[in-house]
Scaffold this active site. Structure first.
Site, PDB file in Angstrom:
ATOM      1  CG  ASN A 179      -2.072  -1.052   1.003  1.00 43.38           C
ATOM      2  OD1 ASN A 179      -3.114  -0.045  -0.179  1.00 43.38           O
ATOM      3  ND2 ASN A 179      -2.375  -2.097   1.449  1.00 43.38           N
ATOM      4  NE  ARG A 211       4.197  -0.146  18.448  1.00 44.42           N
ATOM      5  CZ  ARG A 211       4.261  -0.519  19.689  1.00 44.42           C
ATOM      6  NH1 ARG A 211       5.178  -1.584  19.296  1.00 44.42           N
ATOM      7  NH2 ARG A 211       5.096  -0.047  20.660  1.00 44.42           N
ATOM      8  CB  ILE A 212      -3.006  -0.740  19.391  1.00 45.78           C
ATOM      9  CG1 ILE A 212      -3.210  -1.710  18.917  1.00 45.78           C
ATOM     10  CG2 ILE A 212      -4.219   0.835  19.932  1.00 45.78           C
ATOM     11  CD1 ILE A 212      -4.688  -1.936  18.148  1.00 45.78           C
ATOM     12  CG  HIS A 227      -9.388  -3.115   8.285  1.00 41.68           C
ATOM     13  ND1 HIS A 227      -8.943  -3.502   9.209  1.00 41.68           N
ATOM     14  CD2 HIS A 227     -11.220  -4.000   8.878  1.00 41.68           C
ATOM     15  CE1 HIS A 227      -9.884  -4.847  10.352  1.00 41.68           C
ATOM     16  NE2 HIS A 227     -10.514  -5.349   9.516  1.00 41.68           N
ATOM     17  CD  GLN A 238     -11.032  -2.899  -5.953  1.00 39.55           C
ATOM     18  OE1 GLN A 238     -11.640  -1.791  -5.778  1.00 39.55           O
ATOM     19  NE2 GLN A 238     -10.931  -3.592  -7.202  1.00 39.55           N
ATOM     20  CD  GLU A 239      -5.965  -3.750   1.806  1.00 42.14           C
ATOM     21  OE1 GLU A 239      -5.094  -3.109   2.516  1.00 42.14           O
ATOM     22  OE2 GLU A 239      -6.176  -4.946   1.398  1.00 42.14           O
TER      23      GLU A 239
END
Ligand code: GRF
Length: 205
Positions: free
Chosen positions: A14, A96-97, A114, A178-179
């Site tokens: 991406n 990672r958050i 996502h 699609q990403e």
């Protein structure tokens, strides 16, 4: 002009799609830095080949959601002139958050991709979750990042049909295509100032 940072942990496809669109002058932003939390992330080499500055901020031993780690990221961002005033932080497979402190600092300036149609299948292994649940359609979502996991306002989504006999791999491959289409598009809309947020909703014009 917006300065963007792309945060990765691995392959970076991406990231590559965004960087290539910038190179082709399809997105009016400066690609300031690519940051990885893993020293061996494949995407680092790809970014270097495309002439973009890369920095590794190793997260080994530092748990997700901690300001202790995110502060290091914030320092690298500012050093590369990706600030809370002129920056956009694109999470692209960054595993990672982010801490509430970081999200507050870069409020409205962090976006993520996502591999599912949110709010379905947040978190990890979304494509596997979709197959196991038996949905007929899945896809991908670009959204703003808030304090929750994959809960921020949705910017763009793309639908992918789930075929009989699809595996996690085959579905992931079609979703990824699609990403690569909608993530650069969302960055462009952001850079052109075309995304307005109204509470949970965004309006893109
Ligand atoms: C993508 O499927 C993305 O949606 C998810 O992690 C994967 C990263 O792939 N968040 P890549 O590193 O961009 O190739």
């Amino acid at each position: 002009m917006i300065n963007i940072a792309i945060l990765i942990s691995g392959r970076g496809s991406n990231m590559e799609a965004i960087l290539r669109a910038i190179k082709k002058k399809k997105i009016p932003v400066k690609p300031a830095v690519v940051i990885s939390n893993k020293p061996d992330a494949k995407g680092l080499k790809v970014a270097q080949k495309l002439g973009v500055n890369t920095v590794t901020v190793d997260s080994t031993g530092l748990k997700g959601g901690s300001w202790e780690y995110d502060q290091k990221i914030a320092t690298v961002l500012v050093e590369n002139n990706v600030t809370p005033k002129n920056g956009l932080v694109c999470l692209a497979g960054f595993m990672r958050i982010m801490s509430p402190e970081f999200i507050k600092l870069y409020k409205g300036r962090i976006i993520n991709i996502h591999p599912a149609i949110l709010p379905a299948f947040p978190g990890l292994h979304s494509q596997r979750q979709a197959i196991e649940y038996g949905v007929k359609y899945s896809g991908c979502t670009v959204h703003f990042v808030d304090e929750g996991v994959d809960t921020g306002p949705i910017i763009l989504q793309a639908i992918v049909k789930v075929k009989d006999g699809d595996t996690e791999e085959s579905l992931s491959k079609r979703i990824l295509k699609q990403e690569h289409r909608i993530y650069p598009k969302a960055v462009r809309l952001y850079a052109e100032g075309k995304i307005k947020t109204r509470g949970r909703k965004t309006i893109t014009s």
